[in-house]
Write a protein that holds these residues in place. Sequence first.
Motif, mmCIF file in Angstrom:
data_model
loop_
_atom_site.group_PDB
_atom_site.id
_atom_site.type_symbol
_atom_site.label_atom_id
_atom_site.label_comp_id
_atom_site.label_asym_id
_atom_site.label_seq_id
_atom_site.Cartn_x
_atom_site.Cartn_y
_atom_site.Cartn_z
ATOM 1 N N VAL A 82 51.072 31.288 26.940
ATOM 2 C CA VAL A 82 51.547 31.841 25.677
ATOM 3 C C VAL A 82 52.748 31.006 25.268
ATOM 4 O O VAL A 82 53.631 30.709 26.071
ATOM 5 C CB VAL A 82 51.955 33.322 25.831
ATOM 6 N N SER A 125 48.881 32.166 21.338
ATOM 7 C CA SER A 125 48.049 31.553 22.369
ATOM 8 C C SER A 125 46.946 30.800 21.646
ATOM 9 O O SER A 125 46.805 30.926 20.433
ATOM 10 C CB SER A 125 47.464 32.635 23.289
ATOM 11 N N ILE A 130 49.773 36.613 19.107
ATOM 12 C CA ILE A 130 49.847 37.781 19.982
ATOM 13 C C ILE A 130 50.824 38.799 19.408
ATOM 14 O O ILE A 130 50.545 39.983 19.344
ATOM 15 C CB ILE A 130 50.291 37.363 21.399
ATOM 16 N N HIS A 145 51.822 43.768 15.848
ATOM 17 C CA HIS A 145 50.993 43.392 16.990
ATOM 18 C C HIS A 145 49.612 43.005 16.495
ATOM 19 O O HIS A 145 49.056 43.633 15.619
ATOM 20 C CB HIS A 145 50.864 44.561 17.984
#
Length: 146
Positions: A82, A125, A130, A145
């Motif tokens: 990430v 990612s 993310i 989110h």
Amino acid sequence: MDLVLSDPTVTVDFLLDRLRSTFEGVKASISTIYNFLTKVCKFSLKRLSKWAMRRDSPELKQQRLEWALENKVKIDLEKNCVFIDEAGFNISMGWEYGLSKVGEKAVLKVPVTRGLNSSFLGAISPKGCIDLKVRLQAELIISTHF
């Protein structure tokens, strides 16, 4: 050139003194040394970046290489990595220079004299975003989110 490359904080005064002490009878001025540095040697004055002395040591480079070789199987950019980055801005940020007629001020009208500071923090990612957080000056956190 070697003096400047070995110590970027060396001054033009120091270089002139060193030149005069090394070569007797040299007639040069500070502006001559400065022009030589900028025009011939292609040096420019920049803000210093301070790095830890051991950052580029051969021992530390070897340790980094060994770590990378030991962990290359575990590091799969498409599966378990990430990337996180932060960026900040202020509504008052903008160009510091502008064009105007000779003899007149360059004026830009802005809505406020001081704006709110905002920061964006994102995590991505290879599969997509993310998380994204926005932090305003008043410590209000907006989270999205994915």
